[in-house]
Design an enzyme around this catalytic site. Structure first.
Site, PDB file in Angstrom:
ATOM      1  N   SER A  58       0.715  -0.958   0.182  1.00  0.00           N
ATOM      2  CA  SER A  58       0.410  -0.074   0.347  1.00  0.00           C
ATOM      3  C   SER A  58       1.003   1.250   0.492  1.00  0.00           C
ATOM      4  CB  SER A  58      -0.925  -0.263   1.390  1.00  0.00           C
ATOM      5  OG  SER A  58      -1.521   1.129   1.368  1.00  0.00           O
ATOM      6  N   TYR A  82      -1.939  -1.102  10.849  1.00  0.00           N
ATOM      7  CA  TYR A  82      -2.211  -1.250   9.539  1.00  0.00           C
ATOM      8  C   TYR A  82      -1.164  -1.026   8.993  1.00  0.00           C
ATOM      9  CZ  TYR A  82      -3.516  -0.777   4.635  1.00  0.00           C
ATOM     10  OH  TYR A  82      -3.567  -1.017   3.851  1.00  0.00           O
ATOM     11  N   LYS A  86       1.864  -3.788   6.786  1.00  0.00           N
ATOM     12  CA  LYS A  86       2.445  -3.880   5.075  1.00  0.00           C
ATOM     13  C   LYS A  86       3.972  -3.821   5.246  1.00  0.00           C
ATOM     14  CE  LYS A  86      -1.209  -4.221   3.541  1.00  0.00           C
ATOM     15  NZ  LYS A  86      -2.502  -5.331   2.687  1.00  0.00           N
TER      16      LYS A  86
HETATM   17  N1  UFG Z   1     -12.032  11.401   3.530  1.00  0.00           N
HETATM   18  C1  UFG Z   1     -12.743  12.757   4.300  1.00  0.00           C
HETATM   19  N2  UFG Z   1     -14.164  11.621   4.512  1.00  0.00           N
HETATM   20  C2  UFG Z   1     -14.001  10.629   4.812  1.00  0.00           C
HETATM   21  C3  UFG Z   1     -13.411   9.472   4.698  1.00  0.00           C
HETATM   22  C4  UFG Z   1     -12.379  10.263   3.756  1.00  0.00           C
HETATM   23  O1  UFG Z   1     -12.782  13.257   3.936  1.00  0.00           O
HETATM   24  O2  UFG Z   1     -15.459  10.456   5.154  1.00  0.00           O
HETATM   25  C5  UFG Z   1     -10.478  12.193   2.903  1.00  0.00           C
HETATM   26  C6  UFG Z   1      -9.363  11.916   3.552  1.00  0.00           C
HETATM   27  O3  UFG Z   1      -9.059  12.449   4.577  1.00  0.00           O
HETATM   28  C7  UFG Z   1      -8.584  11.755   2.322  1.00  0.00           C
HETATM   29  C8  UFG Z   1      -9.302  11.243   1.509  1.00  0.00           C
HETATM   30  O4  UFG Z   1     -10.963  11.246   1.643  1.00  0.00           O
HETATM   31  O5  UFG Z   1      -7.513  13.042   2.082  1.00  0.00           O
HETATM   32  C9  UFG Z   1      -9.121   9.817   1.126  1.00  0.00           C
HETATM   33  O6  UFG Z   1      -9.680   8.767   2.202  1.00  0.00           O
HETATM   34  P1  UFG Z   1      -9.618   6.976   2.162  1.00  0.00           P
HETATM   35  O7  UFG Z   1      -9.653   7.192   3.508  1.00  0.00           O
HETATM   36  O8  UFG Z   1     -10.584   6.598   1.177  1.00  0.00           O
HETATM   37  O9  UFG Z   1      -8.223   6.817   1.873  1.00  0.00           O
HETATM   38  P2  UFG Z   1      -6.596   7.049   2.460  1.00  0.00           P
HETATM   39  O10 UFG Z   1      -5.785   7.682   1.334  1.00  0.00           O
HETATM   40  O11 UFG Z   1      -6.909   7.788   3.714  1.00  0.00           O
HETATM   41  O12 UFG Z   1      -6.281   6.002   2.158  1.00  0.00           O
HETATM   42  C10 UFG Z   1      -6.871   4.462   1.883  1.00  0.00           C
HETATM   43  C11 UFG Z   1      -6.346   3.220   2.275  1.00  0.00           C
HETATM   44  C12 UFG Z   1      -5.497   2.989   3.446  1.00  0.00           C
HETATM   45  C13 UFG Z   1      -4.318   2.894   2.115  1.00  0.00           C
HETATM   46  C14 UFG Z   1      -3.512   4.367   2.209  1.00  0.00           C
HETATM   47  C15 UFG Z   1      -2.489   4.258   0.908  1.00  0.00           C
HETATM   48  O13 UFG Z   1      -7.580   3.170   3.576  1.00  0.00           O
HETATM   49  O14 UFG Z   1      -5.948   1.555   3.253  1.00  0.00           O
HETATM   50  O15 UFG Z   1      -4.747   5.027   1.195  1.00  0.00           O
HETATM   51  O16 UFG Z   1      -2.316   3.465  -0.575  1.00  0.00           O
HETATM   52  F1  UFG Z   1      -3.742   2.595   3.566  1.00  0.00           F
END
Ligand code: UFG
Length: 278
Positions: A58, A82, A86
């Site tokens: 990831s 988590y 990885k």
């Molecule tokens: N976000 C919001 N509101 C929400 C959920 C997310 O504003 O309810 C924002 C987050 O702050 C971020 C973006 O949307 O800026 C993406 O968030 P995600 O949770 O969809 O994804 P992340 O980039 O945080 O994490 C994902 C996966 C992880 C992985 C990571 C990097 O969840 O498992 O990408 O690969 F590790």
């Protein structure tokens, strides 16, 4: 009784728990499931002489990158159990190859997989309240949740919201096929490749694209930053293009169209309305 013996040429190891928040609350569960499960898998593979592996890593291993796009050579760091699983599995793979050069291993660092199969019959169906942006947006669009909270609008980005590299699950799947092919390459040892599009998209841009695809308005609330979130993360895709001969084809409009197709046909995922296990 006839006994059939099967030979496995290679393994694609996708299995693992993946909720960041849960991993902070239950680290041992994550270490047990993700690490012990992987070690046992590798032992079984070795015992059967199967030493070709594609592992789902990831972009989380880049932590808060100092610059973008992230290349595979960037320093690695993680902020939660988590992510640590990885990174540890990546390191186990490197050690495994050092100990026995018969292993051929490809570590795929996924960026943000979204979308669904275009048929509308296969898609993501998280249990409970989704942690990730697009499953959450999808559940707002079908009326299961009332509004999306944006985690921070004070980042140094064009609209203040976080930027990520969203990749269609179809492209991601093709990346795995390309990696499997690469394992036939005599020279491959333990290699790592980013699977992303190389394009950054903000939370607000993603919401807008989903509104367009679905024709639904997504009510928004502004919230604070989510601990552990990086500001801007997107991939350098050059190494995968050059060495795997793979490049993502789909943009965010395709991702949102296919995800809405899945959501509108299956608003309760694989379960039924009111099914609490769903
Ligand atoms: N976000 C919001 N509101 C929400 C959920 C997310 O504003 O309810 C924002 C987050 O702050 C971020 C973006 O949307 O800026 C993406 O968030 P995600 O949770 O969809 O994804 P992340 O980039 O945080 O994490 C994902 C996966 C992880 C992985 C990571 C990097 O969840 O498992 O990408 O690969 F590790």
């Amino acid at each position: 009784m006839t006994l059939f013996t099967c030979r496995f040429d290679a393994v694609i190891h996708f299995a693992g728990l993946k909720a960041v928040g849960e991993s902070v609350r239950k680290p041992l569960l994550y270490f047990d499931n993700n690490l012990i499960g992987t070690i046992i898998l590798f032992q079984v593979m070795a015992a059967h002489g199967c030493k070709k592996l594609v592992f789902s890593s990831s972009a989380t291993v880049y932590g808060w990158p100092k610059e973008v796009p992230c290349t595979e050579e960037f320093p690695l760091s993680v902020t939660n159990p988590y992510g640590r699983t990885k990174l540890i599995i990546e390191e186990i793979c490197r050690d495994l190859y050092c100990s026995d050069s018969d292993w051929k291993i490809i570590l795929l660092r996924y960026f943000n997989p979204v979308g669904a199969h275009p048929s509308g019959s296969i898609g993501e169906d998280p249990r409970g309240i989704p942690n990730n942006l697009m499953p959450f947006v999808q559940q707002v669009a079908v009326g299961r949740l009332t509004s999306l909270t944006i985690f921070g609008n004070d980042y140094k980005t064009s609209d203040g919201t976080g930027i990520r590299d969203y990749i269609h699950v179809l492209d991601l799947a093709e990346g795995h096929i390309a990696a499997l092919r690469k394992l036939d390459d005599a020279k491959i040892g333990c290699e790592v490749y980013n699977l992303g599009t190389g394009k950054g998209t903000s939370v607000l841009e993603m919401v807008k694209a989903f509104e367009q695809a679905s024709g639904k308005k997504i009510p928004l609330a502004m919230g604070g930053r989510r601990p552990g979130d990086a500001e801007i993360v997107y991939a350098s895709t050059k190494k995968a293009e050059r060495e795997l001969n793979w490049k993502a084809k789909h943009g965010i409009d395709d991702m949102c169209r296919d995800q809405w197709n899945w959501a509108s046909k299956n608003p309760y995922g694989y379960g039924r309305s009111g099914d609490s296990s769903n």
